[in-house]
Design an enzyme around this catalytic site. Structure first.
Site, PDB file in Angstrom:
ATOM      1  CG  HIS A 142      -3.114   3.408   2.303  1.00 49.96           C
ATOM      2  ND1 HIS A 142      -3.727   3.381   0.970  1.00 49.96           N
ATOM      3  CD2 HIS A 142      -3.160   2.641   2.796  1.00 49.96           C
ATOM      4  CE1 HIS A 142      -4.124   1.884   1.017  1.00 49.96           C
ATOM      5  NE2 HIS A 142      -3.653   1.270   2.234  1.00 49.96           N
TER       6      HIS A 142
ATOM      7  CB  CYS B 162      -0.800  -0.088   1.230  1.00 47.06           C
ATOM      8  SG  CYS B 162      -2.059  -1.179   1.195  1.00 47.06           S
TER       9      CYS B 162
ATOM     10  CG  ASN C 134      -6.521  -0.696   1.674  1.00 45.96           C
ATOM     11  OD1 ASN C 134      -5.813  -0.297   0.554  1.00 45.96           O
ATOM     12  ND2 ASN C 134      -5.884  -1.124   2.682  1.00 45.96           N
TER      13      ASN C 134
END
Ligand code: COA
Length: 347
Positions: A255, A115, A285
């Site tokens: 993020h 990520c 996500n």
């Protein structure tokens, strides 16, 4: 006159059309819209169609970004794709994207920092531009997590989604672009978030498939603890490295994993809501794709302007983290390159 660096010349995104809501998930899993929303802020996510994969989504996002930048695919020097859900173990997804775009003079490779990958890829693209190796780099974050989550594991599958986002980086000698970056890693905690099977450590076999070892395993509580600690720390570091103070920051784009993580970081930094970007409710996500998708939507919503001081901050599996201080702009069409585009290898 400032030193040569990379500015953002264009941006683009792609998300699959298929929307999966929390309510949809509650039909097959022991979960609820209330549980998912209150723990994560996520309301829905996108899931790639059977004809889609990471490279196809990345190619569309990349094409959109090149169109905004008014850059021809042949003028791209390098395609960097941040992903941990590549189409294949080899070749790199970036090679497929380079061909799909017709970026015939470009080099191409993938970057896997999970990520955090997009911010790492930006840092590498920026460094290559600063070093004079490239003038135009297409940086893409793209993921198809729907193919690696265990749809029977309610603790993980509700969190993730698919999509792609891209930025075109170009050389500039103006006071725009990437001003500072910080990166880090703590591989001693790799087991907190990983896919154990399918690599060289545990090659695919009938038993790895039976034991569902090709899917995401996560210690959610520990990852949460890590994230709320690292986000404010790297944000403060990169702000100081850019010579800014927290008051200078116009938009904090972290993020998009969980709204509670973002809010906790914003609270400890003292950043008010209007300086914090959140779209995790729409997409869940999307790993390396989340920051570039968020930047595209922040621009569409009128929250990014020429000269905006933006902090990007990623964290995730690795454990890994990365943050950048970015001066947004100028709007495409208002500035020329310091030299005509070309491929340093062919000059
Ligand atoms: N629906 C309903 N219940 C669920 C559930 C779901 N989708 N997922 C887990 N639960 C249950 C658990 O089984 C647990 O039940 P138990 O107490 O009977 O064992 C209970 O909910 C509470 O679990 P807990 O782990 O304490 O919840 P939490 O408040 O910590 O939230 C996460 C869980 C995963 C949302 C949270 O830990 C988190 O967001 N972690 C970070 C994850 C992340 O962002 N990863 C990617 C980083 S890049």
């Amino acid at each position: 006159m400032v030193a040569r660096r990379a500015r953002v010349a264009g941006w683009g995104k792609y998300v699959p059309a298929n929307v999966v809501t929390n309510r949809d998930l509650s039909e097959t899993l022991d979960t609820s819209d209330e549980w998912i929303r209150s723990r994560t802020g996520i309301a829905e996510r996108r899931v790639a169609g059977s004809d889609e994969a990471t490279a196809s989504m990345a190619t569309i996002a990349g094409r959109n970004a090149l169109a905004v930048a008014n850059v021809a695919a042949e003028d791209v020097d390098c395609v960097l794709v941040a992903t941990c859900t590549p189409d294949y173990s080899m070749p790199a997804t970036a090679n497929l994207v380079q061909a799909g775009l017709g970026a015939t003079r470009a080099g191409a490779c993938d970057i896997n920092a999970a990520c955090s990958g997009f911010v790492y890829a930006l840092a590498l693209g920026d460094s290559c531009i600063r070093a004079g190796l490239f003038r135009t780099v297409l940086v893409i974050g793209a993921e198809t997590f729907s193919r690696i989550v265990d749809w029977n594991d309610r603790a993980t599958c509700v969190l993730f989604g698919d999509g792609a986002g891209a930025l075109v980086l170009r050389a500039t000698d103006e006071d725009y672009g990437l001003l500072a970056t910080t990166v880090g890693s703590d591989g001693s905690r790799a087991d907190l978030l990983l896919v154990p099977g399918g690599g060289s450590r545990m090659p695919a076999s009938a038993s790895t498939i039976e034991d569902r070892l090709h899917m995401v395993r996560m210690d959610g509580r520990e990852v949460f603890r890590f994230a709320v600690g690292v986000l404010p720390r790297i944000t403060e570091q990169v702000i100081a490295a850019a010579g800014w103070t927290l008051d200078d920051v116009d938009l904090f784009v972290a993020h998009q994993a969980n709204v509670r993580i973002i809010q906790s970081a914003a609270r400890s930094l003292g950043l008010p809501d209007e300086k914090v970007y959140v779209n995790v409710h729409r997409y869940g996500n999307t790993s390396a794709a989340s920051i570039p998708i968020a930047l595209c939507e922040a621009y569409e919503e009128g929250r990014l302007h020429d000269g905006s001081a933006v902090v990007l901050a990623g964290f995730g599996s690795g454990l890994s983290w990365a943050a950048s201080a970015l001066r947004w702009g100028p709007t495409p069409g208002r500035v020329g390159l310091i030299a005509p585009p070309g491929n340093a290898f062919q000059d």
